[in-house]
Design a protein around this motif. Structure first.
Motif, PDB file in Angstrom:
ATOM      1  N   TRP A 170      -7.160   1.754 -13.120  1.00 56.85           N
ATOM      2  CA  TRP A 170      -5.857   1.636 -12.472  1.00 56.85           C
ATOM      3  C   TRP A 170      -5.620   0.207 -11.987  1.00 56.85           C
ATOM      4  O   TRP A 170      -4.538  -0.350 -12.178  1.00 56.85           O
ATOM      5  N   ALA A 171      -6.631  -0.382 -11.367  1.00 53.58           N
ATOM      6  CA  ALA A 171      -6.476  -1.713 -10.785  1.00 53.58           C
ATOM      7  C   ALA A 171      -6.155  -2.756 -11.842  1.00 53.58           C
ATOM      8  O   ALA A 171      -5.460  -3.732 -11.557  1.00 53.58           O
ATOM      9  N   ALA A 179     -10.798   4.256  -0.316  1.00 57.37           N
ATOM     10  CA  ALA A 179     -12.025   4.978  -0.677  1.00 57.37           C
ATOM     11  C   ALA A 179     -13.018   4.993   0.488  1.00 57.37           C
ATOM     12  O   ALA A 179     -13.680   6.010   0.725  1.00 57.37           O
ATOM     13  N   GLU A 201       0.821  -1.208   0.000  1.00 54.46           N
ATOM     14  CA  GLU A 201       0.000   0.000   0.000  1.00 54.46           C
ATOM     15  C   GLU A 201       0.858   1.262   0.000  1.00 54.46           C
ATOM     16  O   GLU A 201       0.504   2.257  -0.631  1.00 54.46           O
ATOM     17  N   VAL A 242      -7.532   0.109  -3.141  1.00 50.37           N
ATOM     18  CA  VAL A 242      -8.251   1.352  -3.453  1.00 50.37           C
ATOM     19  C   VAL A 242      -9.578   1.387  -2.705  1.00 50.37           C
ATOM     20  O   VAL A 242      -9.980   2.431  -2.192  1.00 50.37           O
ATOM     21  N   ARG A 243     -10.251   0.257  -2.627  1.00 48.54           N
ATOM     22  CA  ARG A 243     -11.534   0.193  -1.939  1.00 48.54           C
ATOM     23  C   ARG A 243     -11.388   0.592  -0.471  1.00 48.54           C
ATOM     24  O   ARG A 243     -12.182   1.370   0.057  1.00 48.54           O
ATOM     25  N   LEU A 287      -0.623   2.947  -3.329  1.00 50.38           N
ATOM     26  CA  LEU A 287      -1.633   3.999  -3.193  1.00 50.38           C
ATOM     27  C   LEU A 287      -1.138   5.365  -3.697  1.00 50.38           C
ATOM     28  O   LEU A 287      -1.891   6.068  -4.376  1.00 50.38           O
ATOM     29  N   PHE A 319      -1.552   5.216  -7.312  1.00 49.06           N
ATOM     30  CA  PHE A 319      -2.960   5.391  -7.688  1.00 49.06           C
ATOM     31  C   PHE A 319      -3.328   6.878  -7.718  1.00 49.06           C
ATOM     32  O   PHE A 319      -3.978   7.347  -8.655  1.00 49.06           O
ATOM     33  N   ALA A 333     -10.761   3.878 -10.646  1.00 51.09           N
ATOM     34  CA  ALA A 333     -10.212   2.835  -9.777  1.00 51.09           C
ATOM     35  C   ALA A 333     -10.069   1.524 -10.538  1.00 51.09           C
ATOM     36  O   ALA A 333      -9.042   0.845 -10.428  1.00 51.09           O
ATOM     37  N   ILE A 387     -11.958   9.937  -6.049  1.00 52.79           N
ATOM     38  CA  ILE A 387     -11.957   8.538  -6.484  1.00 52.79           C
ATOM     39  C   ILE A 387     -13.278   8.230  -7.168  1.00 52.79           C
ATOM     40  O   ILE A 387     -14.350   8.480  -6.609  1.00 52.79           O
ATOM     41  N   ARG A 415      -5.109  -4.992  -6.074  1.00 50.02           N
ATOM     42  CA  ARG A 415      -5.001  -3.543  -6.285  1.00 50.02           C
ATOM     43  C   ARG A 415      -6.337  -2.852  -6.026  1.00 50.02           C
ATOM     44  O   ARG A 415      -6.384  -1.804  -5.379  1.00 50.02           O
TER      45      ARG A 415
END
Length: 89
Positions: free
Chosen positions: A52-53, A75, A25, A71-72, A29, A32, A49, A44, A67
Motif C-alpha cells: 500500500w505504501a 500498527a 492521516e 501505517v507504522r 488511513l 489503507f 503495508a 496489518i 505513507r
C-alpha cells in the motif's frame, strides 16, 4: 464498520485529543484499511503495508516513506490490542 475501520477512528480520535491535526492521516488511513479489505487482510501485515505504501508506483520515495510512517504509527497503536498485527520496520 469493520474492526480495523473502528480502530482507525479510535486511533485518530486519541491522536487528535493529544493535539495532532492529522489531515493526511484522516484521508489515508481509511484508504489503507480499504486496501487491506480488498486484499483479504484482517490484520496489518508488513507485506500489505509495504504494498500500500508504495502506491502509486511512480511516486517519490519520500511519499512512500510518509505513507509507511502513517501505517507504522497505527500498527503500533493496534498491536497493543491485536497480537496478529505486524509493525512494519
Amino acid at each position: 464498520m469493520s474492526n480495523l475501520a473502528t480502530s482507525v477512528d479510535e486511533y485518530l480520535r486519541v491522536r487528535r485529543a493529544l493535539g495532532f491535526k492529522l489531515e493526511r492521516e484522516t484521508r489515508l488511513l481509511p484508504a489503507f484499511v480499504a486496501f487491506l479489505h480488498r486484499h483479504g487482510g484482517v490484520s496489518i501485515t508488513t507485506d500489505l503495508a509495504l504494498r500500500w505504501a508504495m502506491e502509486p508506483a511512480d511516486a517519490s520515495p519520500r511519499w512512500w516513506a510518509m505513507r509507511l510512517g502513517m501505517v507504522r504509527g497505527f500498527a503500533r497503536y493496534l498491536g497493543a490490542r491485536d497480537p496478529r498485527t505486524e509493525i512494519p520496520p
